[in-house]
Design a protein around this motif. Structure first.
Motif, PDB file in Angstrom:
ATOM      1  N   ASP A 458       0.825  -1.206   0.000  1.00 58.43           N
ATOM      2  CA  ASP A 458       0.000   0.000   0.000  1.00 58.43           C
ATOM      3  C   ASP A 458       0.863   1.261   0.000  1.00 58.43           C
ATOM      4  N   LEU A 459       1.956   1.237   0.749  1.00 57.97           N
ATOM      5  CA  LEU A 459       2.824   2.412   0.813  1.00 57.97           C
ATOM      6  C   LEU A 459       3.441   2.722  -0.549  1.00 57.97           C
ATOM      7  N   ALA A 485      -3.108   1.137  18.385  1.00 57.63           N
ATOM      8  CA  ALA A 485      -2.746   0.695  17.038  1.00 57.63           C
ATOM      9  C   ALA A 485      -2.024  -0.626  17.081  1.00 57.63           C
ATOM     10  N   ILE A 486      -2.092  -1.327  15.958  1.00 57.02           N
ATOM     11  CA  ILE A 486      -1.159  -2.414  15.696  1.00 57.02           C
ATOM     12  C   ILE A 486       0.091  -1.742  15.151  1.00 57.02           C
ATOM     13  N   ARG A 487       1.248  -2.066  15.741  1.00 60.70           N
ATOM     14  CA  ARG A 487       2.464  -1.300  15.476  1.00 60.70           C
ATOM     15  C   ARG A 487       3.171  -1.747  14.192  1.00 60.70           C
ATOM     16  N   ASN A 488       3.884  -0.808  13.630  1.00 62.31           N
ATOM     17  CA  ASN A 488       4.767  -1.090  12.512  1.00 62.31           C
ATOM     18  C   ASN A 488       6.080  -1.633  13.073  1.00 62.31           C
ATOM     19  N   HIS A 489       6.306  -2.928  12.931  1.00 63.23           N
ATOM     20  CA  HIS A 489       7.471  -3.556  13.554  1.00 63.23           C
ATOM     21  C   HIS A 489       8.539  -3.966  12.543  1.00 63.23           C
ATOM     22  N   GLU A 490       8.348  -3.589  11.275  1.00 58.97           N
ATOM     23  CA  GLU A 490       9.313  -3.956  10.238  1.00 58.97           C
ATOM     24  C   GLU A 490      10.079  -2.708   9.791  1.00 58.97           C
ATOM     25  N   PRO A 491      11.418  -2.689   9.934  1.00 58.21           N
ATOM     26  CA  PRO A 491      12.209  -1.486   9.685  1.00 58.21           C
ATOM     27  C   PRO A 491      11.978  -0.846   8.325  1.00 58.21           C
ATOM     28  N   GLU A 492      11.944  -1.620   7.260  1.00 63.12           N
ATOM     29  CA  GLU A 492      11.813  -1.025   5.928  1.00 63.12           C
ATOM     30  C   GLU A 492      10.432  -0.417   5.719  1.00 63.12           C
ATOM     31  N   ILE A 493       9.405  -1.049   6.289  1.00 63.31           N
ATOM     32  CA  ILE A 493       8.063  -0.475   6.194  1.00 63.31           C
ATOM     33  C   ILE A 493       8.003   0.827   6.984  1.00 63.31           C
ATOM     34  N   ALA A 497       7.187   4.489   5.503  1.00 63.66           N
ATOM     35  CA  ALA A 497       6.056   5.258   6.037  1.00 63.66           C
ATOM     36  C   ALA A 497       6.499   6.668   6.409  1.00 63.66           C
ATOM     37  N   PHE A 498       7.657   6.791   7.030  1.00 59.43           N
ATOM     38  CA  PHE A 498       8.167   8.112   7.393  1.00 59.43           C
ATOM     39  C   PHE A 498       8.613   8.901   6.167  1.00 59.43           C
ATOM     40  N   GLU A 499       9.112   8.204   5.168  1.00 53.31           N
ATOM     41  CA  GLU A 499       9.530   8.878   3.934  1.00 53.31           C
ATOM     42  C   GLU A 499       8.340   9.597   3.286  1.00 53.31           C
ATOM     43  N   ILE A 500       7.188   8.945   3.264  1.00 52.10           N
ATOM     44  CA  ILE A 500       5.985   9.560   2.690  1.00 52.10           C
ATOM     45  C   ILE A 500       5.606  10.822   3.453  1.00 52.10           C
ATOM     46  N   ALA A 501       5.883  10.837   4.761  1.00 54.04           N
ATOM     47  CA  ALA A 501       5.560  11.998   5.587  1.00 54.04           C
ATOM     48  C   ALA A 501       6.670  13.055   5.585  1.00 54.04           C
ATOM     49  N   GLY A 502       7.678  12.853   4.718  1.00 52.84           N
ATOM     50  CA  GLY A 502       8.699  13.885   4.552  1.00 52.84           C
ATOM     51  C   GLY A 502       9.956  13.703   5.376  1.00 52.84           C
ATOM     52  N   TYR A 503      10.133  12.550   6.023  1.00 55.45           N
ATOM     53  CA  TYR A 503      11.328  12.298   6.813  1.00 55.45           C
ATOM     54  C   TYR A 503      12.315  11.477   5.978  1.00 55.45           C
ATOM     55  N   ASP A 504      13.532  11.978   5.794  1.00 55.40           N
ATOM     56  CA  ASP A 504      14.507  11.189   5.049  1.00 55.40           C
ATOM     57  C   ASP A 504      15.062  10.073   5.927  1.00 55.40           C
ATOM     58  N   ARG A 505      15.683   9.126   5.275  1.00 58.26           N
ATOM     59  CA  ARG A 505      16.157   7.924   5.960  1.00 58.26           C
ATOM     60  C   ARG A 505      17.134   8.256   7.088  1.00 58.26           C
ATOM     61  N   GLU A 506      18.030   9.214   6.842  1.00 56.28           N
ATOM     62  CA  GLU A 506      19.033   9.573   7.841  1.00 56.28           C
ATOM     63  C   GLU A 506      18.381  10.137   9.102  1.00 56.28           C
ATOM     64  N   THR A 507      17.343  10.953   8.916  1.00 59.20           N
ATOM     65  CA  THR A 507      16.653  11.552  10.064  1.00 59.20           C
ATOM     66  C   THR A 507      15.965  10.489  10.901  1.00 59.20           C
ATOM     67  N   PHE A 519      14.242  -3.446  16.146  1.00 58.24           N
ATOM     68  CA  PHE A 519      13.473  -4.122  15.102  1.00 58.24           C
ATOM     69  C   PHE A 519      14.348  -5.080  14.288  1.00 58.24           C
ATOM     70  N   ARG A 520      15.628  -4.741  14.136  1.00 59.72           N
ATOM     71  CA  ARG A 520      16.530  -5.532  13.286  1.00 59.72           C
ATOM     72  C   ARG A 520      17.076  -6.769  13.993  1.00 59.72           C
ATOM     73  N   PHE A 521      16.641  -6.959  15.247  1.00 59.89           N
ATOM     74  CA  PHE A 521      17.055  -8.150  15.982  1.00 59.89           C
ATOM     75  C   PHE A 521      15.852  -9.027  16.336  1.00 59.89           C
ATOM     76  N   GLY A 522      14.853  -9.020  15.504  1.00 62.25           N
ATOM     77  CA  GLY A 522      13.699  -9.900  15.677  1.00 62.25           C
ATOM     78  C   GLY A 522      12.597  -9.289  16.515  1.00 62.25           C
ATOM     79  N   ALA A 523      11.648  -8.639  15.860  1.00 60.63           N
ATOM     80  CA  ALA A 523      10.537  -7.993  16.568  1.00 60.63           C
ATOM     81  C   ALA A 523       9.242  -8.741  16.292  1.00 60.63           C
ATOM     82  N   PRO A 524       8.466  -9.067  17.331  1.00 56.25           N
ATOM     83  CA  PRO A 524       7.188  -9.745  17.110  1.00 56.25           C
ATOM     84  C   PRO A 524       6.126  -8.752  16.652  1.00 56.25           C
ATOM     85  N   PRO A 525       5.118  -9.209  15.931  1.00 50.25           N
ATOM     86  CA  PRO A 525       3.962  -8.334  15.695  1.00 50.25           C
ATOM     87  C   PRO A 525       3.363  -7.954  17.049  1.00 50.25           C
TER      88      PRO A 525
END
Length: 588
Positions: A458-459, A485-493, A497-507, A519-525
């Motif tokens: 969707d993104l 909310a059900i949380r966004n637990h996947e780093p790339e998603i 999501a933040f990129e669409i809202a105007g936040y660059d990756r570095e920020t 999140f990069r060490f195994g996050a549960p839903p």
């Protein structure tokens, strides 16, 4: 005998007649009847009547003391007699004949009355909050709050949740409000932030392997006061769960709320199960995303009926109708009154028609409606004799706000409003993003950590304004109790999501380094929610203002009038914190 009391002021009964007792408390009220003093003595537990007869040491002492003096009295419990029993008082069958009196704490002249409501303003009450809290209503509210929090802890533990604490000194986070910041003495030029919510920490607890967390959490937001929002700090029931979908969060919270409001609601009915209402449907039917379902009326979008209308007041505008049944007996005053109410809420006026016995429409705009218009309205709104219809036209948001308020007021005035009931609902399917009308910028409409319902697909493929999030609110009687909310637990998603809202990756990597690393060490839903404790108590206490259920709230200007906060720091303290002040322009 104990130094201060053998009994409290609320426990003496007829079975205690003849007993020698010692009581301590505040002189609540005093009445002189034929030379005999009757004193109401008050403590945390209740009231008891004292009687002091002339020519006794007790009479001489009590006759001179001001109200709210703290005293210890020794005396004997006697019966009031059947003709003098006070059935409204737990101790109403007895009184205590005063012997010895000891003053424990003197009292100056009171700034307002404690034993009655003398109409004193809120600012004065907050300045002397320790006196205000002695009033029966306020004391009752605070004890209700205590009981509610105790019940929440018991019920959450029974539901399998574990209470855990999260930090108060933390880093700033874009929660949607201003942070309160705390300078760091050991790290010059750097600041902590007080948490707007334990959002990231409770997610980190799930990532750490804990399954069901809760906390009665203090939250700090530098925002303006409202009747249902206290500035500065507030408390919420913070909840998070692992390996869950939306309904898994709803089930325990719905059970908790039902039990809580049944237990403390003084017999008011709790409607259950709670309906699930999509955000867009709520905006159309009720005019907002906090619907008061006690009002048994709904708005109807009839924009298409008047899309090409010759009636200029409706042509090319968003049009919402409010059908109100059973108005045949209403006078013109009813219609004019609702029109005035709409104007008070920002409308230029309120158009209306009513349905006669023959099905024809009459009213100020009836002559502008074509036969086709009348047929469509009758069909769409299921009109029948006795109905009235009110109309709002304009921009979607403007019409929603005005007609949403009119809906509730019309229900109250026309007898379509339920009293003595708690009507809950879940608002679901919130949009992930919204557009700033002035700048055109896309931003998060709610919690930025929400999982989009269609995930990365969707993104990447949808118009941002069409993307829905697994975001939900719980609402009761038109008051929003919480968001979750059900949380966004996947780093790339999350990064997308933040990129669409105007936040660059570095920020994002910099501001949420801890979260992304986790999140990069195994996050549960995982998902959660955070009902506001202050608002829950406000509803249960049937108070219109949230400050009436908080022991020591700030005023509307975020000031503590009793303690004098906020205050200034002297130069030595500022230097220690490596802070220099720049005076506002008005003070230069």
């Amino acid at each position: 005998m104990h130094r201060y009391r053998s009994h409290n002021c609320g426990e003496l009964r007829a079975t205690d007649v003849g007993s020698d007792v010692r009581l301590s408390g505040w002189l609540h009220n005093r009445r002189d009847l034929g030379g005999i003093l009757f004193i109401d003595l008050r403590d945390h537990h209740g009231l008891v009547q004292l009687v002091a007869r002339p020519d006794t040491a007790g009479f001489e002492a009590l006759d001179k003391l001001s109200k709210e003096t703290v005293v210890r009295i020794d005396g004997k419990v006697i019966s009031r007699g059947a003709e003098n029993v006070n059935p409204e008082l737990a101790t109403g069958e007895i009184e205590v004949e005063v012997g010895e009196v000891e003053v424990l704490g003197g009292a100056q002249q009171l700034p307002f009355q404690i034993n009655q409501d003398d109409g004193v303003g809120e600012e004065r009450r907050l300045e002397y909050r320790f006196l205000d809290l002695r009033r029966e209503r306020m004391h009752k509210n605070i004890m209700l709050r205590t009981a509610v929090i105790s019940a929440i802890r018991h019920k959450m533990t029974a539901l399998g949740f574990n209470e855990m604490a999260t930090p108060i000194l933390t880093a700033t986070s874009p929660e949607g409000a201003r942070d309160f910041v705390v300078p760091s003495r050991l790290n010059p030029g750097k600041f902590y932030a007080l948490p707007q919510a334990p959002q990231q920490f409770k997610q980190l607890l799930m990532i750490s392997g804990f399954d069901r967390y809760f906390q009665i959490a203090p939250c700090f937001r530098d925002e303006d006061a409202r009747a249902d929002r206290s500035p500065g700090e507030f408390y919420q029931l913070d909840v998070e769960m692992s390996f869950v979908e939306q309904e898994d969060v709803f089930q325990p919270i719905e059970q908790l709320m039902t039990e809580l409001f049944e237990e403390f609601g003084n017999g008011r009915h709790v409607t259950s199960p709670f309906p699930r209402i999509p955000f867009r449907e709520s905006m159309v039917k009720y005019g907002n995303d906090k619907p008061d379902l006690r009002a048994r009326l709904e708005l109807v979008d009839i924009t298409d009926i008047f899309a090409d209308s010759g009636f200029k007041a409706f042509a090319g505008k968003h049009v919402r109708a409010l059908p109100v049944p059973d108005t045949a007996g209403q006078s013109r005053k009813f219609f004019d009154g609702l029109g005035e109410y709409a104007v008070e809420h920002g409308a230029k006026g309120l158009a209306w028609v009513r349905v006669g016995e023959d099905g024809s429409l009459t009213g100020p705009i009836a002559k502008f409606l074509t036969e086709t218009d009348v047929e469509e309205l009758t069909k769409r709104l299921s009109l029948a004799p006795g109905h009235a219809v009110f109309f709002g036209a304009g921009e979607f948001d403007e019409v929603s706000k005005i007609m949403g308020a009119v809906r509730v007021e019309a229900a109250k005035r026309a007898g379509h409003f339920e009293e003595d009931v708690f009507r809950f609902c879940w608002i679901v399917d919130f949009p992930m993003y919204e557009k700033d009308e002035d700048t055109g910028k896309i931003d998060f409409s709610h919690n930025p950590f929400t999982m989009p319902q269609g995930g990365m697909k969707d993104l990447e493929e949808k118009d941002p304004l069409a993307i829905l999030g697994w975001q939900y609110d719980i609402v009761c009687n038109g008051i929003e109790l919480s968001s979750g909310a059900i949380r966004n637990h996947e780093p790339e998603i999350m990064l997308k999501a933040f990129e669409i809202a105007g936040y660059d990756r570095e920020t994002v990597e910099a501001e949420f380094a801890g979260m992304l690393r986790a999140f990069r060490f195994g996050a549960p839903p995982h998902g959660g929610i955070a009902p506001g404790v202050d608002r829950i108590v406000m509803l249960l206490a049937d108070e219109p203002n949230i400050r009436e259920t908080i022991a020591f709230p700030l005023n509307q200007n975020a000031q503590d009038l009793m303690m004098g906060a906020p205050t200034t720091l002297d130069e030595a303290r500022l230097k220690e914190l490596n802070i220099s002040l720049r005076k506002p322009a008005a003070e230069k």
